[in-house]
Write a protein that holds these residues in place. Sequence first.
Motif, PDB file in Angstrom:
ATOM      1  N   SER A  45       0.819  -1.207   0.000  1.00 41.04           N
ATOM      2  CA  SER A  45       0.000   0.000   0.000  1.00 41.04           C
ATOM      3  C   SER A  45       0.856   1.261   0.000  1.00 41.04           C
ATOM      4  O   SER A  45       1.984   1.271   0.510  1.00 41.04           O
ATOM      5  CB  SER A  45      -0.917  -0.002   1.228  1.00 41.04           C
ATOM      6  OG  SER A  45      -1.671   1.188   1.304  1.00 41.04           O
ATOM      7  N   VAL A  46       0.270   2.325  -0.571  1.00 35.06           N
ATOM      8  CA  VAL A  46       0.870   3.648  -0.483  1.00 35.06           C
ATOM      9  C   VAL A  46       0.430   4.267   0.837  1.00 35.06           C
ATOM     10  O   VAL A  46      -0.753   4.236   1.182  1.00 35.06           O
ATOM     11  CB  VAL A  46       0.422   4.537  -1.670  1.00 35.06           C
ATOM     12  CG1 VAL A  46       0.915   5.961  -1.494  1.00 35.06           C
ATOM     13  CG2 VAL A  46       0.940   3.957  -2.979  1.00 35.06           C
ATOM     14  N   GLU A  47       1.378   4.862   1.588  1.00 36.63           N
ATOM     15  CA  GLU A  47       1.080   5.337   2.936  1.00 36.63           C
ATOM     16  C   GLU A  47       1.507   6.799   3.140  1.00 36.63           C
ATOM     17  O   GLU A  47       2.624   7.084   3.589  1.00 36.63           O
ATOM     18  CB  GLU A  47       1.787   4.446   3.975  1.00 36.63           C
ATOM     19  CG  GLU A  47       1.343   2.983   3.973  1.00 36.63           C
ATOM     20  CD  GLU A  47      -0.073   2.801   4.524  1.00 36.63           C
ATOM     21  OE1 GLU A  47      -0.741   3.809   4.778  1.00 36.63           O
ATOM     22  OE2 GLU A  47      -0.502   1.656   4.703  1.00 36.63           O
ATOM     23  N   PRO A  48       0.615   7.746   2.811  1.00 40.21           N
ATOM     24  CA  PRO A  48       0.936   9.169   3.007  1.00 40.21           C
ATOM     25  C   PRO A  48       1.205   9.522   4.470  1.00 40.21           C
ATOM     26  O   PRO A  48       2.070  10.351   4.762  1.00 40.21           O
ATOM     27  CB  PRO A  48      -0.325   9.882   2.496  1.00 40.21           C
ATOM     28  CG  PRO A  48      -0.997   8.899   1.605  1.00 40.21           C
ATOM     29  CD  PRO A  48      -0.698   7.568   2.181  1.00 40.21           C
ATOM     30  N   ALA A  49       0.452   8.910   5.384  1.00 38.21           N
ATOM     31  CA  ALA A  49       0.633   9.220   6.806  1.00 38.21           C
ATOM     32  C   ALA A  49       2.033   8.854   7.274  1.00 38.21           C
ATOM     33  O   ALA A  49       2.627   9.549   8.122  1.00 38.21           O
ATOM     34  CB  ALA A  49      -0.417   8.485   7.641  1.00 38.21           C
ATOM     35  N   LEU A  50       2.569   7.789   6.726  1.00 37.13           N
ATOM     36  CA  LEU A  50       3.920   7.360   7.082  1.00 37.13           C
ATOM     37  C   LEU A  50       4.949   8.394   6.622  1.00 37.13           C
ATOM     38  O   LEU A  50       5.886   8.726   7.355  1.00 37.13           O
ATOM     39  CB  LEU A  50       4.219   5.992   6.468  1.00 37.13           C
ATOM     40  CG  LEU A  50       5.612   5.420   6.745  1.00 37.13           C
ATOM     41  CD1 LEU A  50       5.821   5.212   8.253  1.00 37.13           C
ATOM     42  CD2 LEU A  50       5.795   4.085   5.999  1.00 37.13           C
ATOM     43  N   SER A  51       4.759   8.904   5.392  1.00 34.98           N
ATOM     44  CA  SER A  51       5.688   9.926   4.881  1.00 34.98           C
ATOM     45  C   SER A  51       5.686  11.149   5.782  1.00 34.98           C
ATOM     46  O   SER A  51       6.741  11.733   6.065  1.00 34.98           O
ATOM     47  CB  SER A  51       5.289  10.328   3.455  1.00 34.98           C
ATOM     48  OG  SER A  51       5.483   9.263   2.565  1.00 34.98           O
ATOM     49  N   GLY A  52       4.510  11.576   6.237  1.00 35.06           N
ATOM     50  CA  GLY A  52       4.414  12.734   7.119  1.00 35.06           C
ATOM     51  C   GLY A  52       5.099  12.498   8.449  1.00 35.06           C
ATOM     52  O   GLY A  52       5.806  13.375   8.967  1.00 35.06           O
ATOM     53  N   ALA A  53       4.915  11.299   9.020  1.00 29.84           N
ATOM     54  CA  ALA A  53       5.528  10.980  10.310  1.00 29.84           C
ATOM     55  C   ALA A  53       7.047  10.917  10.199  1.00 29.84           C
ATOM     56  O   ALA A  53       7.771  11.396  11.088  1.00 29.84           O
ATOM     57  CB  ALA A  53       4.971   9.652  10.823  1.00 29.84           C
TER      58      ALA A  53
END
Length: 715
Positions: A633-641
């Motif tokens: 999966s693509v995980e935008p929240a992970l990139s932000g964290a």
Amino acid sequence: MAALGKIRSKGSILVAAIGLALFAFLAEEGFRSCNGIKGEARQQIGEILGKKVSVQDYQKLLDEYQSAIKFTMQRDNLTEQELNQVKDQVWQQLVSNRVLEADAEKLGLTVTEKEVQNVLNEGTNPMLAQTPFVNQQTGRFDVNALKQFFDSYNKAKSARSPQVEQMQMVYDYWLFVEKNLRSQLLSQKYQSLLASCILSNKSEAKMAFKDNNEESQIQLASLAYSTVKDADVKVTDEELKAKYEELKPAFRQNIETRDIKYVDFQIKASSADRNKVVKEMNELQKQLATTDDPAAIISKSGSVISYLGLPVSSKAYQQYPDIASKIDSLAVGTTGVTENVQDNTLNIVRVLSKAQLADSIQFRQINVAAATPNEARVKADSIQKALAGGADFEVLAKRYGQTGEKVWFTGQQYESAPSMNQDNRTFVNALLNGDVNATQNLALTQGSVILQVVDKKAFTTKTIAAIIKKLIDFSKDTRSNAYNKFSEFVAKSTTLADLEKNASKSGYQVQSLNDLSTAEHYVAGIHGTRDALKWLFEAKQGEVSPLYECGDNDHLLVLALSSVHSQGYRSWDDVQVKDILKREVTKDKKAEKLIAKLKGVNTISAAQAKGAKISSVNQITFSAPAFVQATGSVEPALSGAVASTPAGKFSKAPVKGNAGVYVFHVQKKTMRAGSKYDETLSMQQAVQMNMQLVGNFMQDLILKAKVVDNRYLFF
């Protein structure tokens, strides 16, 4: 006096009679008025910004677009699918233009004649490159060529020249281009005004540069939601309602849609029908192989491919891939009867000749007309002798009121023609087989033509072929039997429950289709279902339609309206909405379990001990969402964290993602190789990014315009 007294004695009767007469008059006028209103309503195809759109206005625009496409593509007609695309494009363009014009008027934005002329003088607008007024040497639009055309057109129109009809097509196309050019310029002005409202500053530019170029390398521990069984998660209606309130904006729909259940039965040939077609084709194969008149056999056969009697390339058969793929490899002669399962046909091909011929031919001509064909031939002979004696072609053409200019002719202009008369066949053959610079004198039915081929390009294999492509069709008896059986099934199925119950008993299958709107062209992709669409958007929930005969006369259809979704927000208990809510709540509950499992974890090894999968992920930036292979999966929240966590540090808390829960250790952070901060450039890029965020302004304007689309009633 006696008469007056008599009238007075009957006063009450007269008052009643006059009252009834007056009522009848008013009723009649009211009836006429209602009929007028209904008649007017029947002519409305839609509504934009509260203003009605008449079917005549829409049809006029549709005709303009069709003519423009036919002109640019050099075709006489469009396929049904292409026409549907044009209908949608014209409607979308009409809506966009009216909405934009209305908003532009409020702002005082207009396009002046001077601005249009400046664009024409510059000649760089891509739209102008699609016109016939392009300088062949520079490859750019030439405004002088346009002016010369207008001059020639006006003179030809005044003189009632035979060329006016052909020039009119070019003239109409130019009006189409100019109108669309004005719309484009107005849209650009509006967007420019909007862009001037979008600003950036130095701080934003620095942040954007960092977000785009700072790359992180991490060790990642992943716990996928799939590791928690669905059976271990219980979801209540109260939780679904709460999630609905959270996600409610996602469930707004701008137009009414409807769900249906339907039964579609396609009639197919029986074994007896098939055997009959095979027998006919075997006989036709013998006749085609030996005939001196292939056109007569093709016409008699009912082939879906007409016979032109001209050399054509394989492109002429693009609509029939089985023929296009093999025509160039076939030798002169006649094939046997072959079957194509894809289009349910039997096929015979007789190749009469093959040759390498030009697909692009430049030529010029002088049309010679007179009171009689014989007089025209005499004139043509004298012109040909003059040319043989060294006379200038264009000078002679102008003497006969023509330009004699050089034009290009391509295979596309004739190869897809459904039929062709003998004069046109003679003309095309002369172009294909004529020697470059040689002059030909063609005697045609209504006159003569002096023709000179100037250049030839793009040589390719062209074949004269007679092709019989015949559908393996059902007989009248087969259709009648199918119709009677389906009709009996429909008669018994007066409710949706009956339809579903009786379908399996009769050997039919009930299918579902959701969210049909008035913008649909077909029901379930079946041709000829406009009447079914009309019924659908007038029916009440639970109603069952009458039987519809549709498709290519080979489909029997019945449908039932199962749900109506009004414009606005769908309810939480809508089947589709509820399914989404259940997935989201389930995901939330699984995330809670996994986050609890990772509570207190502050190292990768500790996470691994809890069952997490460990992997390395590199080149993570804030602006580009990370892809986690472990959960797929693509995980935008992970990139932000990751972006907010310093190098050498462990994540402050587990990150809830789209497909799992994550903890991580940031190993290092570096700026992307070759990146160098340019303040001016970064500010410009920030503005462009912000413009993209407001780039859907047109959709917002259209949403507020309360557009009503009733095209299904007419097209």
